[in-house]
Scaffold this active site. Structure first.
Site, PDB file in Angstrom:
ATOM      1  N   GLU A  12      -4.451   4.003  -4.657  1.00  0.00           N
ATOM      2  CA  GLU A  12      -3.768   2.782  -4.217  1.00  0.00           C
ATOM      3  C   GLU A  12      -3.332   1.896  -5.372  1.00  0.00           C
ATOM      4  OE1 GLU A  12      -5.600   0.689  -0.960  1.00  0.00           O
ATOM      5  OE2 GLU A  12      -4.878  -1.248  -1.680  1.00  0.00           O
ATOM      6  N   ASP A  29     -10.608   2.066  -6.404  1.00  0.00           N
ATOM      7  CA  ASP A  29     -11.284   0.920  -5.804  1.00  0.00           C
ATOM      8  C   ASP A  29     -11.527  -0.179  -6.835  1.00  0.00           C
ATOM      9  OD1 ASP A  29     -11.854   2.372  -3.230  1.00  0.00           O
ATOM     10  OD2 ASP A  29     -12.968   3.624  -4.630  1.00  0.00           O
TER      11      ASP A  29
END
Length: 391
Positions: free
Chosen positions: A285, A25
């Site tokens: 990610e 994140d």
């Protein structure tokens, strides 16, 4: 400052990040914040609740300080939801990353602004088709005169695209063209002269990855392999496999395999690591996207979700990822426990046998994805549209 085309009339932006996946994140938000400041000249406030995780990828960050500047980005400690704000403190653009709940006082102050900010929910990356129907959708606040817009990263022109900096590809090519620079980088990570010619693999994964099976395969194959692992990654499995606690800065060997544990790298150095290796295992990610820009064969360890929803995301990505082949697909499924593999050595051998062809296809994949535009520029362009419609 590198300027893209004019995509925004806004001069300030607040980005709120709650750390759930330790480095993913904040990794995404830190890259986005730096790029918005550096390439678009926007004053960025990055609000983050976990400075300790942030510090691992941003050396020099001081813990428990309310506000500090790094790379000309204002880092703000999001200590709690009770923080108080006034309209004069509200940015032109407000982004809540991955549907985190920004402080109620900030939302109230947004509604009190004479010129209300553009408000985004920047969502996580997925190749699932439903994203295309939700990208750029508005959502009215139930009580206040505010509208929030959903913005989805993605792999085609019907989404926000992927984040890549204006100079990223030139930096990658320059690094790879300079063998002395590349070798010095690897030596600083602990490789000896003889290690430079081995097949180099980086390992970044969640603790449940079948690392022991991979290690067995790397040892059994004829090709010498050097495995590079940031400290704390797969540490329990590595310690068990080698029969003792491994320390950062240590290199251990077994058969054709040498393993180096090294301290976490700043983001720019992690990019160089991905460029310098022959195969990358990445997770979450942020490193997933950077592996694609590295144009090196990789396997993605996807963040686990309830009811195995992450398996659906993995299948969606692999269905569109054109460098994929049967061996790489099987390894991706096995690495994410979608399927069981009885012979990891045979599977790894098939993957490496097709390495050159896969690498050429990764280059074409990256070239195609860049056509969708850079995520930050796409986001600013959309913010400009919203502002013009509301004027």
């Amino acid at each position: 400052m590198i300027q893209h085309e004019e995509t925004s009339q806004h001069t300030s932006l607040a980005l709120f990040c709650k750390v759930v996946d330790n480095y993913g994140d904040i990794g995404i938000c830190w890259r986005l914040a730096r790029q918005l400041q550096r390439e678009h000249g926007i004053h960025v406030q990055l609000w983050v609740d976990d400075l300790a995780s942030f510090q691992r990828i941003c050396p020099g960050l001081t813990l428990e300080i309310d506000r500090q500047f790094k790379a000309e980005v204002e880092i703000c400690w999001w200590k709690n939801q009770e923080l108080e704000f006034t309209p004069s403190e509200i940015a032109d653009i407000v982004i809540e990353f991955f549907a985190c709940d920004i402080p109620p006082s900030y939302i109230t102050a947004m509604s009190q602004c004479s010129e209300r900010p553009v408000w985004f929910n920047l969502e996580g990356l997925t190749a699932e088709e439903w994203v295309e129907g939700c990208h750029r959708l508005p959502s009215s606040h139930p009580r206040l005169p505010l509208t929030k817009y959903f913005f989805f990263p993605g792999f085609n022109e019907r989404t926000g695209g992927l984040m890549f900096e204006a100079e990223l590809e030139n930096q990658r090519l320059a690094f790879l063209a300079n063998s002395e620079l590349k070798n010095d980088f690897l030596k600083n990570l602990g490789l000896d002269e003889a290690d430079l010619s081995t097949f180099k693999v980086s390992l970044f994964c969640y603790p449940h990855a079948p690392v022991a099976s991979l290690l067995d395969a790397l040892i059994a194959t004829e090709r010498p392999t050097f495995l590079l692992v940031p400290e704390g990654v797969a540490s329990a499995t590595l310690n068990s496999f080698f029969g003792r606690e491994l320390k950062s800065g240590e290199t251990v060997s077994r058969g054709n395999l040498r393993v180096r544990i090294f301290p976490f790298l700043a983001q720019d150095d992690y990019d160089r690591l991905l460029w310098a290796c022959d195969f990358n295992f990445v997770r979450g990610e942020d490193s997933f996207v950077r592996a694609q820009w590295a144009q090196i064969p990789f396997v993605w360890h996807i963040y686990p979700q309830d009811d195995n929803l992450h398996h659906k995301k993995l299948r969606a990505f692999l269905s569109t990822y054109t460098p994929i082949n049967d061996a790489l697909r099987d390894l991706s499924f096995a690495w994410n426990e979608v399927m069981q593999v009885s012979d990891w050595t045979a599977l790894w051998t098939k993957v490496t046998d097709q390495h050159l062809q896969t690498q050429l296809q990764t280059q074409e994949w990256a070239r195609q994805k860049r056509k969708n535009g850079d995520l930050s520029a796409n986001l600013l362009r959309f913010a400009k549209e919203i502002k013009q419609k509301s004027a």
